[in-house]
Write a protein that holds these residues in place. Structure first.
Motif, short mmCIF file in Angstrom:
data_model
loop_
_atom_site.label_atom_id
_atom_site.label_comp_id
_atom_site.label_asym_id
_atom_site.label_seq_id
_atom_site.Cartn_x
_atom_site.Cartn_y
_atom_site.Cartn_z
N PRO A 92 0.68 -1.12 -0.09
CA PRO A 92 0.07 -0.02 -0.10
C PRO A 92 0.93 1.40 -0.13
N ARG A 93 1.94 1.17 0.44
CA ARG A 93 3.12 2.40 0.32
C ARG A 93 4.02 2.31 -0.88
N TYR A 94 3.71 1.48 -2.02
CA TYR A 94 4.52 1.40 -3.20
C TYR A 94 4.66 2.70 -3.79
N GLY A 95 3.62 3.42 -4.09
CA GLY A 95 3.68 4.75 -4.82
C GLY A 95 4.66 5.72 -4.04
N GLN A 96 4.46 5.81 -2.81
CA GLN A 96 5.39 6.75 -2.13
C GLN A 96 6.77 6.29 -2.00
N GLN A 97 7.12 5.23 -2.17
CA GLN A 97 8.48 4.53 -1.87
C GLN A 97 9.15 4.54 -3.42
N TYR A 98 8.17 3.90 -4.27
CA TYR A 98 9.05 3.80 -5.82
C TYR A 98 9.07 5.12 -6.08
N ASN A 99 8.01 6.03 -6.01
CA ASN A 99 8.25 7.45 -6.92
C ASN A 99 9.10 8.46 -6.09
N GLY A 100 8.87 8.10 -4.64
CA GLY A 100 9.78 9.24 -3.67
C GLY A 100 11.19 8.97 -3.92
N SER A 101 11.50 7.85 -4.07
CA SER A 101 12.97 7.40 -4.22
C SER A 101 13.56 8.04 -5.32
N TYR A 102 12.75 7.90 -6.54
CA TYR A 102 13.07 8.32 -7.82
C TYR A 102 13.36 9.99 -7.97
N ASN A 103 12.21 10.59 -7.01
CA ASN A 103 12.21 12.03 -7.16
C ASN A 103 13.11 12.55 -6.30
N ALA A 104 13.79 11.67 -5.38
CA ALA A 104 14.90 12.19 -4.67
C ALA A 104 16.45 12.07 -5.23
N GLY A 105 16.27 11.18 -6.28
CA GLY A 105 17.49 11.27 -7.17
C GLY A 105 18.20 9.88 -7.34
N MET A 106 17.51 8.96 -6.69
CA MET A 106 17.86 7.65 -6.83
C MET A 106 17.90 6.87 -7.94
N ILE A 107 18.42 5.56 -8.16
CA ILE A 107 17.99 4.45 -9.08
C ILE A 107 17.14 3.77 -8.24
N ARG A 108 15.94 3.53 -8.83
CA ARG A 108 14.86 2.79 -7.93
C ARG A 108 14.74 1.37 -8.63
N GLY A 109 14.12 0.54 -8.03
CA GLY A 109 13.57 -0.94 -8.40
C GLY A 109 12.58 -1.37 -7.72
N ALA A 110 12.14 -2.42 -8.12
CA ALA A 110 10.82 -3.17 -7.67
C ALA A 110 11.12 -4.83 -7.41
N TYR A 111 10.53 -5.31 -6.41
CA TYR A 111 10.67 -6.78 -6.13
C TYR A 111 9.45 -7.47 -5.73
N HIS A 112 9.31 -8.68 -6.02
CA HIS A 112 8.14 -9.58 -5.98
C HIS A 112 8.61 -10.73 -4.73
N PHE A 113 7.83 -10.63 -3.71
CA PHE A 113 7.90 -11.94 -2.76
C PHE A 113 7.06 -13.05 -3.25
N ALA A 114 8.09 -14.07 -3.55
CA ALA A 114 7.48 -15.16 -4.03
C ALA A 114 6.87 -16.18 -3.24
N ILE A 115 5.73 -16.62 -3.46
CA ILE A 115 5.06 -17.93 -2.71
C ILE A 115 4.84 -18.62 -3.60
N PRO A 116 5.67 -19.85 -3.87
CA PRO A 116 5.85 -20.85 -4.99
C PRO A 116 4.55 -21.57 -4.63
N SER A 117 4.00 -21.72 -3.32
CA SER A 117 3.28 -22.96 -3.06
C SER A 117 1.71 -22.56 -3.42
N SER A 118 1.57 -21.09 -3.88
CA SER A 118 0.21 -20.71 -3.89
C SER A 118 -0.48 -20.45 -5.60
N SER A 119 0.73 -20.51 -6.33
CA SER A 119 0.41 -20.15 -7.81
C SER A 119 1.53 -20.38 -8.54
N SER A 120 1.43 -20.38 -9.89
CA SER A 120 2.72 -20.79 -10.73
C SER A 120 3.39 -19.49 -10.89
N GLY A 121 4.63 -19.67 -11.24
CA GLY A 121 5.73 -18.57 -11.55
C GLY A 121 5.14 -17.65 -12.53
#
Length: 270
Positions: free
Chosen positions: A103-132
């Motif tokens: 729920p904080r993704y927008g503030q964190q992803y865009n905020g880091s970029y606006n501050a001048g950082m190189i930014r990226g995103a990650y996914h926390f995998a739950i392989p037991s719940s659905s396919s890759g």
């Protein structure tokens, strides 16, 4: 006669409620796997399984480029302050499984970029719940993209100890490798980049084994809370990013890129 019918009807309804209410309460007290999602983040299970130096005690590694990773647990981050403290890149949790979005993704992803950082995103995998593939699609659809602007890191897959159950999510080593490959192929098809892989060497050995097929195409984001990254999983001769502590001068986890600022921009450019 009418009074007797009303009494009979009320008695029947009361008996039905007496049966169904406890059943509903029992269901509510045991949420499904998907409803529990959101607890996982990069390194959330590492210390419990592998220990490491006390939080906040690992010195800033010499060389490289300092960075951080965050999730909803950090709330709204003061990005200008993190920049002033020396952070030059940030990796933000976007999704988990196929039901959770930060729920904080927008503030964190865009905020880091606006501050001048190189930014990226990650996914926390739950392989037991659905396919890759299903989780890769969910990730890309909800923030896990990439663009060749020199400011956006490749999408990242966080694959580590299961915070909800068995360490390897009930998968064999071969099945886990197939799941990771399914995720990777889907991310690559949709973004043009193979994902970075976040993991620890111990988890990888236990749950993927000696499979060395991912090292050639996937940058390694290694996790180890110590003075050195230590031995790497099979297939990788070097790490790209090292998460060396889960507390320190930046909000969230402490990371260092294994190279120069120019090389970090090259990774972001593709």
């Amino acid at each position: 006669m009418r009074i007797r019918r009303c009494i009979t009807l009320l008695s029947t309804l009361g008996a039905a409620l007496a049966v169904t209410v406890p059943a509903a309460a029992s269901t509510a007290s045991a949420p499904s796997d998907d409803r529990r999602h959101g607890l996982g983040h990069a390194g959330s299970t590492l210390r419990a399984h592998e220990g490491g130096a006390a939080p906040g005690t690992v010195p800033q590694p010499r060389g490289g480029v300092a960075g951080m990773d965050v999730s909803s647990h950090q709330g709204n981050v003061n990005w200008p302050a993190a920049w002033r403290a020396g952070a030059r890149f940030a990796i933000v949790k976007a999704t988990e499984g196929t039901s959770y979005r930060n729920p904080r993704y927008g503030q964190q992803y865009n905020g880091s970029y606006n501050a001048g950082m190189i930014r990226g995103a990650y996914h926390f995998a739950i392989p037991s719940s659905s396919s890759g593939a299903a989780q890769a699609d969910y990730f890309v659809d909800n923030g896990g993209g990439w663009k060749a602007d020199g400011r956006t890191l490749p999408p990242a897959l966080d694959i580590e100890y299961n915070p909800y159950g068995s360490i390897c999510y009930g998968l064999s080593r071969a099945a886990m490798a197939a799941w990771i490959d399914d995720f990777s192929r889907t991310v690559h098809a949709r973004t043009g980049r193979h994902p970075m892989i976040y993991t620890s060497t111990n988890w990888w050995k236990q749950c993927v084994g000696d499979n060395a097929s991912f090292g050639m195409k996937h940058p390694l984001w290694i996790a180890r809370y110590s003075s050195a990254p230590g031995p790497l999983p099979a297939g990788w001769a070097a790490h790209t990013i090292w998460q060396y502590d889960d507390a320190g001068r930046f909000p969230g986890d402490q990371n260092v890129f294994n190279g120069s600022a120019a090389q970090l921009r090259k990774l972001a450019t593709g």
